[in-house]
Design a protein around this motif. Sequence first.
Motif: not given
Length: 204
Positions: A62-68, A130-137, A141-151
């Motif tokens: 599921l990305s910011v472009r959409g899904a399927g 696309p980076a591998g983050a999702g529900v249940g984390m 964990e999500v912050a480690r995946i994105y680093g400075p990209r997220g907040e």
Amino acid sequence: MHRLRTILLTGLLTLAVVAPAVPAGAHPGVASGSTVDRAPGVAAGLWSGGLPGRSTGGTDLLSVRGAGPFRIGASLTRLTAAGLIDWTAVDCEGVVTAGVTGEWAGKIMVAFRNGRLVEMGTATAPPRSPAGAGVGMSFAEVARIYGPRGEFIHNDAGDETAYLVRFGNRVELFTGHPIRPGVGYFQVGLADHVERAFRQGRPC
């Protein structure tokens, strides 16, 4: 209000998996007075300001472009005519929330503003970002995946925290679970809809 909406959407996705054959007009979670209709019959590089690439297929991304076939900006009329929309419910702001058919049924819910797809979200895993983050984390964990990209951000009331990743005018947003720690809902879409709705809540 956002927490109540998350609980409702989580319940709807869970029920869609367990019991997808709910008759028209009796779909759980549709408030009295809402309209309910049935339609007929990457992994990617996260470059600065760029959009994740298009999925190569399946229901795991599921990305910011959409899904399927559910692409941000897609027309509700066209998706309905293609038989991809299961039910719809109109909220007090005129935003149309909808369930979907096909391989994505029970995995995502979508929302339309002025007839165009502006948001989709999931309470299940997969799909993941696309980076591998999702529900249940956990949020750590999500912050480690994105680093400075997220907040981390807070809603205007100051009683909810979420993790936000920006891609131009679109965002990924990870919000909490109603009864346990960690990510309970993952949504993507236009920032002026997804982020604003989290920060301000909805008036109804």
